[in-house]
Design a protein around this motif. Structure first.
Motif, PDB file in Angstrom:
ATOM      1  N   MET A  10      21.101  11.722  36.978  1.00 40.70           N
ATOM      2  CA  MET A  10      20.202  11.736  35.738  1.00 40.70           C
ATOM      3  C   MET A  10      19.468  13.127  35.252  1.00 40.70           C
ATOM      4  O   MET A  10      19.382  13.451  34.142  1.00 40.70           O
ATOM      5  CB  MET A  10      19.276  10.498  35.893  1.00 40.70           C
ATOM      6  N   PRO A  11      18.809  14.014  36.533  1.00 42.65           N
ATOM      7  CA  PRO A  11      18.293  15.170  35.956  1.00 42.65           C
ATOM      8  C   PRO A  11      19.199  15.931  35.252  1.00 42.65           C
ATOM      9  O   PRO A  11      18.725  16.831  34.340  1.00 42.65           O
ATOM     10  CB  PRO A  11      17.734  15.690  37.350  1.00 42.65           C
ATOM     11  N   VAL A  12      20.369  16.171  35.787  1.00 45.32           N
ATOM     12  CA  VAL A  12      21.300  17.246  35.254  1.00 45.32           C
ATOM     13  C   VAL A  12      21.595  16.690  33.599  1.00 45.32           C
ATOM     14  O   VAL A  12      21.625  17.356  32.962  1.00 45.32           O
ATOM     15  CB  VAL A  12      22.629  17.121  36.037  1.00 45.32           C
ATOM     16  N   LEU A  13      21.963  15.492  33.299  1.00 45.06           N
ATOM     17  CA  LEU A  13      22.213  14.789  32.342  1.00 45.06           C
ATOM     18  C   LEU A  13      21.078  15.025  31.360  1.00 45.06           C
ATOM     19  O   LEU A  13      21.117  15.570  30.016  1.00 45.06           O
ATOM     20  CB  LEU A  13      22.561  13.315  32.311  1.00 45.06           C
ATOM     21  N   VAL A  14      19.816  14.548  31.684  1.00 45.57           N
ATOM     22  CA  VAL A  14      18.688  14.745  31.038  1.00 45.57           C
ATOM     23  C   VAL A  14      18.230  16.344  30.529  1.00 45.57           C
ATOM     24  O   VAL A  14      18.373  16.756  29.225  1.00 45.57           O
ATOM     25  CB  VAL A  14      17.418  14.260  31.671  1.00 45.57           C
ATOM     26  N   LEU A  15      18.447  17.176  31.501  1.00 42.04           N
ATOM     27  CA  LEU A  15      18.113  18.648  31.360  1.00 42.04           C
ATOM     28  C   LEU A  15      19.206  19.254  30.607  1.00 42.04           C
ATOM     29  O   LEU A  15      19.100  19.830  29.550  1.00 42.04           O
ATOM     30  CB  LEU A  15      18.078  19.346  32.549  1.00 42.04           C
ATOM     31  N   THR A  16      20.496  18.715  30.628  1.00 43.04           N
ATOM     32  CA  THR A  16      21.627  19.485  30.009  1.00 43.04           C
ATOM     33  C   THR A  16      21.575  19.073  28.601  1.00 43.04           C
ATOM     34  O   THR A  16      21.780  20.053  27.602  1.00 43.04           O
ATOM     35  CB  THR A  16      23.081  19.028  30.476  1.00 43.04           C
ATOM     36  N   THR A  17      21.357  17.746  28.293  1.00 45.65           N
ATOM     37  CA  THR A  17      21.222  17.244  26.916  1.00 45.65           C
ATOM     38  C   THR A  17      19.994  18.080  26.091  1.00 45.65           C
ATOM     39  O   THR A  17      20.184  18.314  25.110  1.00 45.65           O
ATOM     40  CB  THR A  17      20.952  15.805  26.909  1.00 45.65           C
ATOM     41  N   ALA A  18      18.771  18.223  26.953  1.00 46.74           N
ATOM     42  CA  ALA A  18      17.716  18.739  26.169  1.00 46.74           C
ATOM     43  C   ALA A  18      18.203  20.247  25.895  1.00 46.74           C
ATOM     44  O   ALA A  18      17.666  20.936  24.889  1.00 46.74           O
ATOM     45  CB  ALA A  18      16.509  18.845  27.236  1.00 46.74           C
ATOM     46  N   ALA A  19      18.821  21.090  26.911  1.00 48.04           N
ATOM     47  CA  ALA A  19      19.303  22.359  26.549  1.00 48.04           C
ATOM     48  C   ALA A  19      20.209  22.510  25.248  1.00 48.04           C
ATOM     49  O   ALA A  19      19.996  23.327  24.411  1.00 48.04           O
ATOM     50  CB  ALA A  19      20.085  22.868  27.837  1.00 48.04           C
ATOM     51  N   ALA A  20      21.013  21.326  25.385  1.00 48.00           N
ATOM     52  CA  ALA A  20      21.923  21.464  23.895  1.00 48.00           C
ATOM     53  C   ALA A  20      21.009  21.025  22.657  1.00 48.00           C
ATOM     54  O   ALA A  20      21.491  21.712  21.645  1.00 48.00           O
ATOM     55  CB  ALA A  20      23.053  20.354  24.125  1.00 48.00           C
ATOM     56  N   ASP A  21      20.025  20.336  22.874  1.00 47.06           N
ATOM     57  CA  ASP A  21      19.172  20.148  21.769  1.00 47.06           C
ATOM     58  C   ASP A  21      18.502  21.368  21.414  1.00 47.06           C
ATOM     59  O   ASP A  21      18.558  21.591  20.011  1.00 47.06           O
ATOM     60  CB  ASP A  21      18.145  19.092  21.959  1.00 47.06           C
ATOM     61  N   LEU A  47      13.222  14.729  25.526  1.00 50.39           N
ATOM     62  CA  LEU A  47      13.765  14.672  26.918  1.00 50.39           C
ATOM     63  C   LEU A  47      13.199  15.352  27.946  1.00 50.39           C
ATOM     64  O   LEU A  47      13.075  14.897  29.164  1.00 50.39           O
ATOM     65  CB  LEU A  47      15.318  15.171  26.482  1.00 50.39           C
ATOM     66  N   ALA A  48      12.415  16.472  27.607  1.00 48.94           N
ATOM     67  CA  ALA A  48      11.732  17.233  28.673  1.00 48.94           C
ATOM     68  C   ALA A  48      10.736  16.464  29.056  1.00 48.94           C
ATOM     69  O   ALA A  48      10.219  16.392  30.347  1.00 48.94           O
ATOM     70  CB  ALA A  48      11.202  18.584  27.919  1.00 48.94           C
ATOM     71  N   ALA A  49       9.979  15.505  28.349  1.00 48.98           N
ATOM     72  CA  ALA A  49       8.886  14.643  28.731  1.00 48.98           C
ATOM     73  C   ALA A  49       9.635  13.451  29.550  1.00 48.98           C
ATOM     74  O   ALA A  49       8.817  13.172  30.657  1.00 48.98           O
ATOM     75  CB  ALA A  49       8.227  13.934  27.421  1.00 48.98           C
ATOM     76  N   VAL A  50      10.979  13.132  29.359  1.00 52.38           N
ATOM     77  CA  VAL A  50      11.354  12.087  30.134  1.00 52.38           C
ATOM     78  C   VAL A  50      11.585  12.707  31.669  1.00 52.38           C
ATOM     79  O   VAL A  50      11.325  12.157  32.523  1.00 52.38           O
ATOM     80  CB  VAL A  50      12.941  11.796  29.628  1.00 52.38           C
ATOM     81  N   SER A  51      11.817  14.139  31.581  1.00 49.60           N
ATOM     82  CA  SER A  51      12.177  14.829  32.992  1.00 49.60           C
ATOM     83  C   SER A  51      10.796  15.012  33.626  1.00 49.60           C
ATOM     84  O   SER A  51      10.707  14.733  34.963  1.00 49.60           O
ATOM     85  CB  SER A  51      12.844  16.079  32.743  1.00 49.60           C
ATOM     86  N   VAL A  52       9.740  15.231  33.052  1.00 44.21           N
ATOM     87  CA  VAL A  52       8.402  15.418  33.730  1.00 44.21           C
ATOM     88  C   VAL A  52       8.116  14.058  34.210  1.00 44.21           C
ATOM     89  O   VAL A  52       7.395  14.055  35.259  1.00 44.21           O
ATOM     90  CB  VAL A  52       7.326  15.903  32.688  1.00 44.21           C
TER      91      VAL A  52
END
Length: 148
Positions: A55-66, A87-92
């Motif tokens: 999940m962290p990889v998916l969230v951060l990769t998607t945020a990076a693509a955004d 998505l960064a807020a989801v990660s935080v």
């Protein structure tokens, strides 16, 4: 072409994140709340095994693509930036609120729940619901950005 691929990527990525978090809120959390403490700890340990690092990889990769789509420009740039922020807020929330609770629960022996144990489920649920709402907003904003 790259923009189209990234657009599909952010829709799929943010959709999976929102879907997983929604499914946990809808089904897994009520099941965990119905369990006595020892079963909850045991189940929590089993359920949590595969989330990290997926999940962290998916969230951060998607945020990076955004972010890449926002930097690329275009009519949806501000929306892609907003989705990246969500998505960064989801990660935080995950990293600083849910994960510390997970570590405490995983450190417990289900056969030896300490007397006076403070049940973390209500607090964990509040943080989880916050990140679920953020993820649902992110996928919605991404969908609007792709259409724009």
């Amino acid at each position: 072409m790259v923009g189209a691929v990234l657009s599909v990527g952010v829709l799929v990525g943010s959709g999976v994140v929102a879907g997983v978090l929604f499914a946990v809120a809808l089904s897994v959390l009520p099941a965990l709340f119905a369990m006595p403490a020892e079963r909850y700890v045991y189940a929590h340990r089993l359920i949590g095994r595969r989330w990290d690092p997926t999940m962290p990889v998916l969230v951060l990769t998607t945020a990076a693509a955004d972010v890449a789509l926002a930097v690329h420009g275009g009519s949806g740039a501000a929306l892609f930036a907003a989705a990246a922020g969500l998505l960064a807020a989801v990660s935080v929330v995950s990293h600083f609120c849910n994960v510390p609770i997970n570590r405490v629960v995983k450190s417990l022996d289900p056969e030896r729940i300490p007397a006076g144990w403070h049940d973390p489920r209500p607090l964990w649920r509040r943080w989880h619901l916050l990140r679920t709402v953020l993820a649902l907003l992110a996928v919605t904003v991404n969908a609007v950005a792709v259409v724009v």
